[in-house]
Design an enzyme around this catalytic site. Structure first.
Site, PDB file in Angstrom:
ATOM      1  N   GLN A   6       0.823  -1.218   0.000  1.00  0.00           N
ATOM      2  CA  GLN A   6       0.000   0.000   0.000  1.00  0.00           C
ATOM      3  C   GLN A   6       0.858   1.270   0.000  1.00  0.00           C
ATOM      4  OE1 GLN A   6      -3.274   0.160  -0.380  1.00  0.00           O
ATOM      5  NE2 GLN A   6      -3.754  -2.015  -0.190  1.00  0.00           N
ATOM      6  N   CYS A  26     -10.947  -8.987   1.476  1.00  0.00           N
ATOM      7  CA  CYS A  26     -11.105 -10.324   2.070  1.00  0.00           C
ATOM      8  C   CYS A  26     -12.061 -10.255   3.263  1.00  0.00           C
ATOM      9  CB  CYS A  26      -9.772 -10.902   2.539  1.00  0.00           C
ATOM     10  SG  CYS A  26      -8.353 -10.246   1.681  1.00  0.00           S
TER      11      CYS A  26
END
Ligand code: PLP
Length: 372
Positions: free
Chosen positions: A177, A315
């Site tokens: 990220q 997820c």
């Protein structure tokens, strides 16, 4: 649709699609075969590798391409365990890591590795004194991410790497990220990155490895990637990754400034009543994870189907389980359920973000009125 899920994935940059096109439509040679066409594909892959390495910006190492950052992390962890010296059988990581780190560590623990998962402070930051107490001559590797995917909170990677090295351990940084959005911190021995978070294609990631810290091979076969990671490379994916890395590197300041402005506009448009999850000072501002008393995040998503945002990681959103990251900050079940994540970046316009935030705020207000 207004796309506000930049942590899950990012739109492919037009420049990237263009760079990949010929490698999908015309140039099909195997980059590992000795023909002229094979050599041309191999040369394109090496240009791409250099671009990814330049964007990572660390000295004294190189990148091996992988199928994803998840693969790079599995390889880094499992291959480092395999290489570890006698007496070093311990991994130290943090409760807010991505599943790629935590699940691999749990798997290694089931194989006999001694695993320590450190808690974080209520702002999501790791307490370095706590880490210092855990580091001893049994630790083989410390795994900490630079920017958290669910809450955007950053960790002091360079200090952590120095502490790991002082204890004779390696440092793995999940840079997924951070890469292309902020500078990767100096110090780690291993850094995992992914193309699809920086406007590149899905299906390709990379592991930057300091020379001498390469993990033992994880995927065996034809000996590609210097014998470290077998499997025929896809020139199209590598070229796409290289193009996205070059673009991210060139545009980093511009993209970063744009994100800062978007963050301020989003906060203004959301109005009162929202609490930001995680540190606001130590944070990447393209990730706005917020909660509001009495709101059901899943219902907000269902109410606003033309705005793409999420509850946390892709997820976690799919599983219906409360986010392990928000739980690690000390949020109770109700607070995790009332949290949403807005992610924005290069191609988000201020107008669409403000529109989306106003509609999210209105939908939250409507929920409150309905439930009152
Ligand atoms: N690490 C972090 C912090 C992520 O956000 C992700 C993707 O969601 C991954 C690892 C896994 O990356 P990939 O999708 O390339 O496997």
């Amino acid at each position: 649709m207004i796309y506000l899920d930049y942590q899950a994935t990012t739109p492919v940059a037009p420049e990237v699609a263009k760079a990949m096109q010929a490698w999908i439509e015309e140039k099909f040679a195997n980059p590992h075969s000795p023909s002229r066409w094979g050599n041309e594909a191999e040369a394109a892959i090496e240009v791409a590798r250099k671009r990814v390495e330049t964007a990572i910006g660390l000295k004294g190492g190189s990148v091996a391409f992988t199928g994803s950052a998840t693969e790079a992390i599995n390889w880094a962890l499992k291959g480092s365990v395999e290489n570890a010296g006698k007496g070093r059988n311990r991994i130290v990581t943090v409760a807010t890591e991505h599943a790629a780190v935590l699940d691999t560590c749990e798997w290694l623990a089931a194989q006999g590795v001694d695993l320590t998962i450190l808690p974080v402070q209520p702002d999501g930051r790791l307490d370095l004194e706590l880490l210092a107490r855990e580091l001893d001559s049994r630790v083989l590797l410390v795994a900490v991410m630079q920017v958290n995917n669910e809450i955007g909170v950053t960790q002091p990677i360079s200090e952590i790497a120095t502490m790991a090295h002082d204890a004779g351990a390696l440092m793995l940084c999940d840079g997924v990220q951070a890469f292309g959005r902020v500078e990767i911190c100096k110090g780690p021995d291993l850094v995992a990155v992914s193309a699809h978070k920086i406007h590149g294609p899905k299906g390709i990631g990379g592991l930057w490895m300091r020379k001498g810290a390469e993990p033992a091979p994880f995927i065996h076969g034809g000996g590609q990637e210097r014998g470290l990671r077998s499997g025929t490379l896809s020139p199209a994916l590598c070229v796409g990754f290289g193009a996205s890395a070059k673009l991210a590197d060139e545009r980093m300041t511009r993209d970063y400034d744009h994100v800062q402005k978007l963050w301020a506009a989003a906060i203004r448009a959301l109005g009162e009543g929202w609490i930001i999850n995680g540190s606001t000072a130590h944070r990447y501002h393209g990730n706005l994870n917020i909660r509001r008393e009495g709101v059901d995040g899943a219902r907000l998503i269902a109410d606003l189907r033309d705005i793409a945002f999420s509850l946390g990681s892709a997820c976690a959103s799919g599983s219906g389980r409360p986010s392990h990251v928000l739980r690690a900050l000390g949020l109770d079940y109700r607070e995790t359920r009332s949290s949403i994540r807005l992610g924005f970046g290069r191609y988000t316009t201020q107008k669409e973000l403000v529109d989306a935030c106003r509609r999210i705020a209105a939908a939250a207000h409507a929920q409150e009125k309905l439930d009152a």
